[in-house]
Design a protein around this motif. Structure first.
Motif, PDB file in Angstrom:
ATOM      1  N   ALA A 236      -5.734  -5.574   3.552  1.00 21.97           N
ATOM      2  CA  ALA A 236      -4.916  -4.390   3.318  1.00 21.97           C
ATOM      3  C   ALA A 236      -3.511  -4.618   3.856  1.00 21.97           C
ATOM      4  O   ALA A 236      -3.284  -5.478   4.715  1.00 21.97           O
ATOM      5  CB  ALA A 236      -5.554  -3.183   4.001  1.00 21.97           C
TER       6      ALA A 236
ATOM      7  N   ASN B 222       0.847  -1.192   0.000  1.00 24.11           N
ATOM      8  CA  ASN B 222       0.000   0.000   0.000  1.00 24.11           C
ATOM      9  C   ASN B 222       0.885   1.246   0.000  1.00 24.11           C
ATOM     10  O   ASN B 222       1.163   1.825   1.042  1.00 24.11           O
ATOM     11  CB  ASN B 222      -0.918  -0.027   1.223  1.00 24.11           C
TER      12      ASN B 222
ATOM     13  N   THR C 248      -8.031   2.652   1.126  1.00 25.01           N
ATOM     14  CA  THR C 248      -7.419   1.330   1.118  1.00 25.01           C
ATOM     15  C   THR C 248      -8.431   0.247   1.491  1.00 25.01           C
ATOM     16  O   THR C 248      -8.552  -0.782   0.804  1.00 25.01           O
ATOM     17  CB  THR C 248      -6.236   1.300   2.103  1.00 25.01           C
TER      18      THR C 248
END
Length: 527
Positions: free
Chosen positions: A302, A271, A291
Motif C-alpha cells: 500500500a 492511494n 486499501t
C-alpha cells in the motif's frame, strides 16, 4: 528494508523543483538548490526523493507540458547537474525517482511542431489525435481541467488535449509513441534513477475512433484495457534495471485499481482514497481497511499520502469546520479554516500515516506545517483556474516556495510574510516544531524496521482509532507497536503499562491523550 524491494516500505519525499530551493537567487527553485539541501533531506530521514518534471518546458502547466524528456529546463539547470544530483543523493542513501508524463507532450515538442508543419493527413499527425475541420468539436468529451478538450490547429483541424491546449495528447496506438517512451525510461534508468512516477497513468489509451461519451460502454479514455500491456512492457524494462514503477491512478473501483498492481505491471500506485477522506476515524479506517484488502491479493504494498502538488495542504484542509476531505470539484476561494486546529490534526495525521504498513509519500513543506496560500486572482498561474472560469483557485496555493531561513527573497509565487516563523532553520532549533516531529517519527519508523501486519484494536472510547503492529525486530521479542489517535472531544486514557515512544502533542496534566492527538506506544504483545 530490503535493498532490492526498497519501494515496499520507503518514506519518499516529493520535490517540486520550482518551489523547493533557489540556488541562484532568481526566484525559481533549481537543481543547485536541491543539491545544497540534500543534507537536510538525509537528516529528515526519508529514503527516496521523487522529482516532479524538471524537463525542458514552456511551463504552461507547471512542467507537465514536456518539450524534451532528455533535457533539463535551463531554469532548473543542466542534464549534467541532474546526474550529479542523483549521484550525490545516492551517496547520502537517497534514491531518486523521476516523473514521466506519457499522456501528452508540450505543443513546443518537436513532434507536435512537425505535425503542425506537415499538415492534414501526414504521418506526423498520426502521433497525435487530429480530426478534420468541422463546425463543432469531434465529440462530447470533457477535459480533465474541465471544458472542451479540443482545439484547432492553424489549418482548422482539431487536436485532442485532455488537459490544457498546450498539452496535446499522444496517440498510444502508434508504435513510435510506445518505443519513444520505452527509450526515455532506459535513458533515465541508465543515469541513476531508481524509479519513475507515471503521471495520469490511467488516461493514455483512447477508444478506437474516439467515440462519444456513453455510460453504457467502457469509458473512452479512463482505465482502458489496452493500458495493461503498455505497463507490462515497462515492467520488463524496469526489472532489468532494478527500478520501480509508481502510478498516479485515480480510480474509484478498488478491484480495477488493483489490476495495475499485478506482479507483471506497476510496483505501486498512489492511494488517493486515503488522501481524499475527511478527518474522521470511521472514514479513515474504512480507507485503511479497503486499501490493505485491495492490495493483498496482488501482493503489492500500500501507499499512503496526505498531500501533493495538486491538493489543498493538510494543515488548511484539516482546519476546516465543514469539509476536511478533498475533491477537486469542491475547491473554491475564501473557505475559512482554523490553522491551529489544522496543525494539531496534521501532526496527529503524520503519526497515523507513518505507522501504516507500506510506503509513505511526504510532500515538501508538510514537514514544516505549511498551510495553503490563497493566491490573489491576478497572480494565479495554474491553468485549472482559467479552465474553470475562475471558480477553482487552482493548485498554486500548495506550490508556494519553501521558507528556509525566513529572509525575504524573490519568488515566482508570493511567500506570506508570516512564513518566516515556519522557516526550516528556525524549526530545526525547536524540539516541539513540526519539523522535529517528522524527523523523530521518520527515525523511529526506520528503527522499527519491517513491522508486522496491522491489527485493529477495539477500544471503549468513541472517536478513537487504535491499531497494533508487531515489532519483534527492535530487540524486544513479543512487543507490539501501537498507534492511538483521539478524534473525539474529550481526553482518553492510554493503555496501562504502555511505554510512550512518541506523541504528536503534549499529553494532558493527568497523562491522558487530548483531542486531535496521536501517540506511538510499545506494549507487551499479549493481544
Amino acid at each position: 528494508m530490503s535493498s532490492t524491494e526498497w519501494w515496499r516500505s520507503a518514506a519518499i519525499y516529493q520535490v517540486y523543483v520550482r518551489s523547493f530551493a533557489d540556488g541562484n537567487g532568481d526566484g525559481t527553485g533549481d537543481l543547485a538548490g536541491v543539491r545544497a539541501r540534500l543534507p537536510y533531506l538525509a537528516e529528515l530521514g526519508v529514503d527516496a526523493l521523487w522529482f516532479t518534471p524538471w524537463y525542458l518546458s514552456p511551463l504552461a502547466d507547471g512542467g507537465y507540458d514536456v518539450a524534451d524528456y532528455r533535457a533539463i529546463d535551463p531554469a532548473f539547470g543542466t542534464l549534467g547537474e541532474a546526474e550529479k544530483l542523483m549521484t550525490e543523493a545516492q551517496e547520502l542513501g537517497l534514491r531518486c525517482i523521476v516523473d514521466i508524463v506519457p499522456n501528452h507532450v508540450s505543443d513546443q515538442h518537436t513532434w507536435f511542431r512537425a505535425a503542425l508543419a506537415a499538415g492534414p493527413g501526414s504521418p506526423e499527425r498520426e502521433l497525435f489525435h487530429f480530426r478534420p475541420y468541422s463546425e463543432q468539436p469531434p465529440n462530447d468529451w470533457v477535459g480533465e481541467f474541465g471544458g472542451v478538450p479540443w482545439s484547432r490547429a492553424p489549418d482548422g483541424e482539431w487536436y485532442l488535449h485532455l488537459f490544457a491546449p498546450e498539452q496535446p495528447d499522444l496517440n498510444w496506438s502508434h508504435p513510435k509513441v510506445r518505443r519513444e517512451h520505452e527509450e526515455v525510461l532506459r535513458f533515465w534508468f541508465e543515469r541513476g534513477a531508481a524509479g519513475v512516477r507515471i503521471d495520469s497513468a490511467a488516461l493514455l489509451a483512447k477508444a478506437d475512433g474516439l467515440p462519444p461519451m456513453d455510460h453504457a460502454r467502457p469509458h473512452p479514455f479512463h482505465d482502458r484495457p489496452e493500458l495493461h500491456e503498455i505497463y507490462r512492457s515497462w515492467r520488463r524494462i524496469a526489472d532489468a534495471y532494478g527500478a520501480a514503477l509508481i502510478g498516479e491512478i485515480w480510480l474509484p473501483d478498488a478491484e480495477r485499481f488493483a489490476r495495475y498492481l499485478r506482479p507483471d505491471e506497476l510496483h505501486t500506485a498512489f492511494n488517493f482514497d486515503f488522501l481524499s477522506r475527511p478527518w474522521d476515524p470511521a472514514q479513515l479506517w474504512e480507507s485503511i481497511d479497503l486499501t490493505l484488502t485491495t492490495h493483498a491479493p496482488v501482493g503489492a504494498p500500500a501507499t499512503w499520502v496526505l498531500a501533493n502538488h495538486d491538493v489543498t495542504r493538510t494543515v488548511t484542509r484539516y482546519g476546516r469546520a465543514d469539509d476536511t476531505g478533498f475533491a477537486f470539484e469542491r475547491k473554491r476561494f475564501g473557505v475559512p479554516t482554523d490553522l491551529a486546529l489544522g496543525t494539531r490534526r496534521a501532526r496527529a495525521a503524520a503519526l497515523l500515516t507513518l505507522a501504516l504498513p507500506g510506503s509513505v509519500y511526504l510532500y515538501q513543506g508538510e514537514e514544516l506545517g505549511l498551510p495553503e496560500v490563497e493566491i490573489p486572482r491576478e497572480l494565479v498561474q495554474d491553468p485549472m483556474h482559467a479552465r474553470s472560469g475562475g471558480l477553482d483557485p487552482g493548485r498554486d496555493g500548495c506550490r508556494v516556495p519553501l521558507p528556509w531561513d525566513g529572509a525575504p527573497a524573490p519568488s515566482w509565487l508570493p511567500v506570506p510574510p508570516d512564513w518566516a516563523g515556519r522557516a526550516a532553520e528556525r524549526q530545526a532549533r525547536d524540539p516541539d516544531s513540526m519539523l522535529s516531529l517528522y524527523r523523530t517519527a521518520l527515525r523511529q519508523r526506520r528503527c522499527l524496521g519491517d513491522a508486522g501486519p496491522l491489527r485493529r484494536l477495539r477500544t471503549d472510547e468513541p472517536g478513537v482509532l487504535c491499531f497494533a503492529r508487531a515489532s519483534a525486530d527492535d530487540g524486544r521479542a513479543g512487543a507490539a507497536w501501537i498507534t492511538l489517535v483521539n478524534f473525539g472531544p474529550d481526553d482518553v486514557a492510554l493503555p496501562p503499562d504502555a511505554e510512550l515512544l512518541l506523541a504528536s502533542g503534549p499529553l494532558s496534566p493527568r497523562g491522558m491523550l487530548p483531542p486531535d492527538t496521536a501517540v506511538w506506544l510499545r506494549v507487551k504483545d499479549r493481544l
